[in-house]
Every structure is written in C-alpha cells, then in structure tokens.
Design an enzyme around this catalytic site. Structure first.
Site, mmCIF file in Angstrom:
data_model
loop_
_atom_site.group_PDB
_atom_site.id
_atom_site.type_symbol
_atom_site.label_atom_id
_atom_site.label_comp_id
_atom_site.label_asym_id
_atom_site.label_seq_id
_atom_site.Cartn_x
_atom_site.Cartn_y
_atom_site.Cartn_z
ATOM 1 N N GLN A 126 81.085 134.241 -12.048
ATOM 2 C CA GLN A 126 82.407 133.689 -11.754
ATOM 3 C C GLN A 126 83.368 134.795 -11.329
ATOM 4 O O GLN A 126 83.654 135.695 -12.125
ATOM 5 C CB GLN A 126 82.942 132.995 -13.015
ATOM 6 C CG GLN A 126 84.318 132.405 -12.878
ATOM 7 C CD GLN A 126 84.865 131.924 -14.211
ATOM 8 O OE1 GLN A 126 84.585 132.499 -15.255
ATOM 9 N NE2 GLN A 126 85.642 130.865 -14.181
ATOM 10 N N GLU A 244 84.651 120.983 -18.831
ATOM 11 C CA GLU A 244 83.657 121.116 -19.898
ATOM 12 C C GLU A 244 84.254 120.642 -21.224
ATOM 13 O O GLU A 244 85.204 121.218 -21.724
ATOM 14 C CB GLU A 244 83.220 122.581 -19.979
ATOM 15 C CG GLU A 244 82.565 122.985 -21.274
ATOM 16 C CD GLU A 244 81.250 122.296 -21.533
ATOM 17 O OE1 GLU A 244 80.956 121.284 -20.880
ATOM 18 O OE2 GLU A 244 80.522 122.747 -22.412
#
Lengths: 401, 369
Positions: A126, A244
């Site tokens: 990321q 998430e």
C-alpha cells in the site's frame, strides 16, 4: 435476539476447522503459535492452499471468484484460522485494492489483477503514507505527471508493509497540484519491478523489518494502470477505509493471545504460585478477557447489520472496532509481559527466525516472542488511521462535533 | 445469530419511549422528587397499565410471560428517563424470585398482585456484612409452630423504599430460605430513605418477625436467588444503557452550545475525544446488555456465569466512565442539581454498585474460568 450460530454456520465452522487442521503445514503452524517470524514462503503457501480449496478470497463475492460467504461466515473463518495458528491473510491485495478494483476498476484491470490476488501469485503493498503525510494523508506530495500514455511518478512512500515481497503497489499520487488537496489525487497501480522503484527496509524496535521506505524516481506508469478517473483517487481511498469490518477488530487473534497468555501465566510464578492464581493478576486478566467478550458481541452486531444489505463504507462501526480491538490486543500483550516480569528481558531476534526449535528452557527463545509481540503491537493504534483519527471520525459522524 | 428485537419487542420499546417522552421528562421527574415519598404511585399505575409490571410474570398468573430480552427492550427507555418507580425491583427481580422458587401456592398468592401492580415487591437479599455474597445471610429463620420467626437485618437498595412486600432471604436450618414479608409486619422496622440517586431504598431491621407457613416461598432458595440476581443484572444493564445514551446525548449537545474562547467548546479535540470515549463506552454497554439478556438464563452454568459477570463488570466500567466524563465536560453546571446530567451521574454511580461491583464480578469471572 439470539447470540447462537445456526446449525448451518456451526457445520461451516467444523468444515473450516477440519480443512485448516489438514492443510496448514506443521512448520508454519508452529511458527505462528510460537510467535516466530513468517517468511514469504509461509504466507504465500497458505494463500495458495486456500486458493486450491476455493477459499483464496474469503471476503469476495461469487461474481469475482470468491466463495460469497456471509459476513458471519467470514468472521467464523477468520476466527478458526486464527485459533488454529494459520498465518493472517495479508489485507493489501484481498481486502484493500481488490474492493477498489471491483467497484471502480476497468474490466481489464479486474481480469488482470483479481485472479492473481486470489491465487497468491501477486503480492501487493500500500503506497499511502509519506514522510510528511501521515494522519494528514491528503497532503501527500508524490507527484505523477502525465506524459502521453504514461505517468511519470516522483516521490517517496513510507511505512510500506511487506514492500520487500510485493509485486505491485497501489499508490496515491498528486496529479493536480493546483486543486484542493483532496481533489488532486489519483489512484495508480505500480509494478514494483519498474525502473526507478527502490525499496529500503526500516528496522523497527522489535528487531523486524516488515515496513519499508519506497523511493519513486521517474517511475513510468501506464495510464491504463490508473484506477477510475484522474483526480478522483481520494474518493477511492476513502471507499477503502472502513470497508473492512469483519476482521478489523482481530477478535480471533486476541482469543488466541488470551489462550497463550493463560498458558504462560500458568507457567510463570508470582509469590511461589502460578501467576494465574495471583488475585491482582487474575483480575487484570479477567478485565482484558471481558473486554474481548464484549468486543466480540460488538463485532457480531456490526456484521449482522452488514448481512442485511449493503451498508458498507466508512462509518463509526469500523472506527469503534478498530479502536477497541487494538487497545485490547495491546492490553493482552502487556499482561504477557507482566506475567514474565524481568524474565522477559533476554532478547535475541534471531531466535524467531527459521524453524521452531521448541526448547522452552532456552531463556531467550521463550522470552523473545513475548517481548517482540509487546513491542510490535504498539503499531496497531497508529496504523490504518491512528486511534486519534478514528476518534475524530466518530466525533464528526456520530456526535456532530 | 440475530441482534434484532421482534416486532412486539420494538412496539414495547416504542411504547415505553413515548411514555417517558410524554410523561416523564426532566421537569416532571423533578416534581416527583420534590414531594414525598419521592416516587409516584400514579406513575406506577400508568406503568402497570403499559404492562411493565406484568412483563416477566407467567401468563397463568396474569402476566405477559416475557423474557429477559423483553426486559431489555422495556428497561432501556426507562433508563433514559431515569424513572424512579421500582420496575426493576418488582417486575424483574421479585417476579423472577417468586417464579423461580417453583412454589405454585406462593405464585398464585403473590404474582397476580405483582403483575397488576396492586402491590409492589422488592428483594431484600443483601446485607451490610455479607456485602455481595447472597449465599450466607446473617438473618436467620427459625421454625415456630407451623410458621417461622425471623431475626436479622437486610438491605433493599433496589426499590425497597417503595415496597409493600419484601422478599427476604434468611438462613433456615443449613439452607437458604425465602420469605414474603409485608412491609407492615409486626417486628419489621423499615427505614425508608432516598438513595443518592433519588431512588427509594430501605434498610430493614428484622426483630422476631412472625410469619405463617405460607410466607415461605419454595424450598431451598439458593437457585432462585442466584437466578434472580442474574436476571437483575440483565435488567440493570438495560437501564444503564438508556441512562448512558442519554448522558452522551446531553453532553454532545452541551459541547455544541457552550461557547468559550469565542467558539463552541465541542471544537476542541481534547473534549471531542473525551465525548467519543463516552460514546464508545455506551456502545460496549449495549453489547454487554445484549450478552446478559441473551445468556442470563443459559442452562450451562459456565456460559451463564461468564456472560453475567462480563456484562456487569462492563456496565460498571462504562457507567463510571460515561458519568465522570459527562460531569467534567459540562464543567461547573454539571455539578448542579438543576442540570439533568448530575442526576444521570448519580444513577450511574448507583448502578455501578447494585447487584455486584466490579471487583466482585471480576472474581466471579475468573472463578468461572
């Protein structure tokens, strides 16, 4: 109001448990349960084993090759894997870039990247944080200049977890310096083998090197690897945040940590008796375990809401789970340190690498994973939007402050 | 797995919410407090009219045959309104005590009045010296003719000040026995007081109180007392969540309106985060209340004990956090009797200590393993 899993979900739990017991390599299991360092082979091997079973992407819908599990089943799956000592599936491909590609990627991008994430072929990292942009992520300065069919990217990313193993990085870059900070950001997919990408490991206080600096010097990225529209990257990044919810609280991992802690506290002694029998220690342990019991209910409340429809997206629920999940995880690791007292001191990171020897009489071998866990878990209240940022989110979205 | 109320439960909850909004706002409550006895028989009749007094009583005795989850739906809004009338004491704890004792005659004699609200019942299970231990009271019963005579001292900090009948636990022979003792029984000295939270409480001096054989409820009361205590925790947890939610709402509103340094104090991050801590605690408390309601009657002893202990320990922690931070964030006005938040603080402080404090439940949780 009913807190019990139904028979079908219980049968599913049995199926997961049996599969993990049969398919998880013993060497990997011992490393996870012993708190040892996992290498790429361990993690990728587990991803591939799950993929062969059709479970490579537990959170994905069937349309993209996932099993289409309900949030409750995803929760059960995570819990069983954690308790059994399976490596935690890395979120960067499965849970971060994949949902963005599903929602905003082109069909070509979806076909090219999603299957390889599920199979474990492609590893992702990321590219968000920069040396000057942590909590204030929208201030990021890595620049991408359009030159014909490519962007030329220059800048630096940091705290990039597992970049040393990654094939790809999803990356926020500035494509319009004149616009407001949030309005000038684009979402690029960068091949880590590209010319001009340099990865430098950062050694952390636990002795490990899971995070890196990533330097980007005139890296050419085809325009076809931009996700969605130019300058809309912030929207996609926000979509990813708060997506998430089933496993952000880490209930399964903390359950295993509590079980480990109880074993440890039965071995270590306070005033000549097991630490577990010491009233003060027992009270603190009860506090931590109770907090975890309550967190589990809160987590199940959230995923039950999710199961009713598409209510996903950034919201206070994910922030609450992140806040409490990380605080409780840290509290459990503190108690493990407390149970060991000064016996936790001998520290030799090398004892956490390679095969598990299993010699509990070796002071450093017994102590190092406990201390390393305490040290490394400090990261959890910082990453993924620091806990203070989570409180800002709740203050704004729930309390209207 | 299901975290929703049924339609009937939602209706019940809305009915109580509406009652609190219409009839029990802060001013109405203050008027009740300003007069003797500090609670309202008229309000009690209204609550009975809504069916609250009959909630857990079996249908055969004129009740609604409800569950602890029904109680969760009903008591959360009562907590929001800081309702002083003894619903928890009579309709939840006393009803469970009588019903759990498995005594058909006693149930027939007592439960219809309890369900209709005709008589108010309160548990008198705790004692000063025994603290939270319910198993070995110092109060003793001895057999006298066909009946009994009781001696000792009890506390009734849950609704005792409003009770017409006390359910008194006492040691009889080597066991635990439960007796229905009218408040006006000769030899019973009822010291009615108001708690620091304004609720009606009582301490009882039991001096040779003579009771007929029919005053005893059931045989050995150990199981019934434990069961009532567990259901009490669930009910108290529900009430606590209502009080916490209202405290969070009052505090967030105050932060938006109170100006200092030329802007609303809610713009300051230190205060925002403190208020967020309160909100997160109120959400944890709701999880705890759900856990208690769903598991307080679980047939598996370990499951039940862990759930009840975890729930009450969590409610206690969250009640303290929410109450204390609310006062701090309000500043000086939070200390005043005139402001609602001080009343919520007082009730939350009381809840923390009723039916087991944090240390007690941490020990029970550890013991359950």
């Amino acid at each position: 109001m009913n807190l019990s899993y139904d028979d079908a979900d219980e049968a599913f739990r049995g199926e997961v448990r049996a599969f993990v017991a049969a398919a998880l390599p013993e060497a990997t299991r011992r490393k996870v349960l012993g708190g040892f360092e996992l290498d790429k082979h361990d993690m990728q091997g587990w991803q591939k084993a799950l993929h062969r079973q059709g479970w490579g992407a537990p959170s994905w819908p069937k349309a993209f090759g996932g099993p289409g599990w309900t949030p409750v089943r995803q929760f059960i799956f995570d819990e069983e894997c954690a308790m059994a000592g399976a490596p935690r599936l890395l979120p960067f491909g499965l849970k971060m870039v994949a949902p963005v590609l599903m929602a905003f990627g082109s069909p070509e991008q979806q076909q090219r990247f999603l299957p390889a994430i599920m199979s474990g072929e492609d590893w992702w990292c990321q590219g968000y944080s920069e040396p000057g942009s942590g909590s204030d992520l929208a201030s990021l300065r890595t620049r991408a200049e359009r030159r014909g069919d490519v962007y030329v990217v220059n800048g630096q990313k940091t705290w990039t977890t597992m970049a040393q193993y990654a094939d790809w990085m999803f990356c926020l870059v500035r494509t319009d310096a004149a616009a407001k900070p949030q309005a000038g950001i684009s979402f690029l997919l960068i091949d880590m083998r590209s010319k001009g990408v340099t990865v430098r490991p950062i050694r952390l206080m636990d002795g490990g090197c899971e995070v890196n600096e990533v330097f980007l010097d005139d890296v050419e990225v085809p325009v076809s690897l931009r996700v969605g529209e130019e300058n809309k990257g912030w929207t996609y990044a926000k979509y990813l945040l708060g997506h998430e919810r089933t496993n952000i609280a880490g209930v399964g991992l903390s359950r295993r940590a509590v079980a480990d802690l109880k074993e440890l506290a039965a071995r270590e002694t306070i005033d000549g008796a097991p630490a577990l029998a010491d009233p003060l220690f027992a009270a603190r342990l009860a506090e931590a375990e109770i907090a975890l019991d309550i967190l589990e209910i809160t987590n199940l409340r959230v995923i039950s809401e999710d199961a009713k429809g598409d209510r996903r997206g950034p919201g206070p629920a994910a922030s609450i789970l992140k806040l409490r999940g990380t605080e409780i995880g840290q509290a459990i690791s503190e108690l493990a340190m407390q149970a060991m007292g000064e016996n936790a001191m001998p520290f030799d990171r090398d004892r956490m690498v390679g095969e598990v020897a299993g010699n509990r009489d070796d002071a450093a071998a017994a102590a190092t994973p406990v201390a390393a866990e305490y040290l490394t878990l400090r990261k959890t209240t910082i990453y993924g939007g620091s806990n203070e940022i989570q409180k800002n989110i709740i203050a704004q979205t729930v309390l209207g402050l | 797995m299901d975290f929703d109320f049924t339609e009937e439960q939602q209706l019940l909850r809305q009915t109580v919410e509406r009652f609190v909004a219409d009839r029990y706002d802060f001013d109405a409550r203050r008027k009740i407090i300003a007069q003797e006895p500090g609670w309202s028989r008229a309000i009690w009749s209204d609550l009975a009219g809504l069916g609250l007094t009959a909630l857990l009583v079996p249908e055969a005795q004129g009740g609604l045959g409800g569950t602890p989850v029904d109680a969760l739906a009903a008591l959360e809004p009562l907590g929001k309104g800081l309702v002083l009338e003894p619903v928890l004491a009579s309709a939840i704890v006393a009803a469970t005590l009588i019903e759990s004792a498995g005594d058909a005659a006693a149930s027939a004699a007592l439960l219809p009045d309890l369900a209709s609200g005709e008589r108010i019942f309160a548990p008198a299970l705790y004692e000063r010296a025994a603290r939270y231990d319910l198993s070995a009271p110092g109060t003793r019963a001895r057999r006298q003719g066909a009946g009994f005579a009781l001696d000792g001292a009890k506390t009734a900090m849950c609704g005792g000040g409003a009770a017409d009948v006390f359910l008194v636990s006492a040691r009889l022979d080597d066991g635990l026995a439960l007796f229905a003792v009218p408040a006006d029984a000769p030899g019973l000295l009822v010291q009615r007081e108001r708690g620091y939270d304004g609720t009606p409480v009582a301490t009882l001096l039991v001096d040779d109180v003579k009771l007929g054989a029919d005053a005893r409820i059931g045989a050995d009361a150990t199981a019934a007392v434990a069961r009532a205590r567990d259901v009490a925790v669930a009910g108290l947890a529900a009430e606590a969540v209502g009080a916490m939610r209202q405290t969070v709402a009052l505090t967030a509103d105050y932060l938006k309106t109170r100006q200092q340094f030329g802007r609303p104090i809610g713009s300051f991050q230190a205060l925002q985060h403190a208020c967020v801590d309160m909100f997160v605690a109120s959400e944890e408390a709701w999880s705890a209340a759900i856990l208690a309601a769903a598991r307080c009657l679980d047939p598996d002893a370990r499951t039940r004990m862990r759930a009840v202990a975890a729930a009450k320990a969590t409610i206690n922690r969250c009640a303290r956090l929410v109450g204390q931070k609310a006062i701090q964030l309000h500043g000086g006005v939070g200390m005043t009797d005139e402001y609602a938040v001080s009343h919520y603080f007082r009730r939350l402080a009381a809840i923390e200590r009723l039916f087991g404090d944090t240390d007690y439940w941490l020990k029970e949780y550890a013991r359950a393993g």
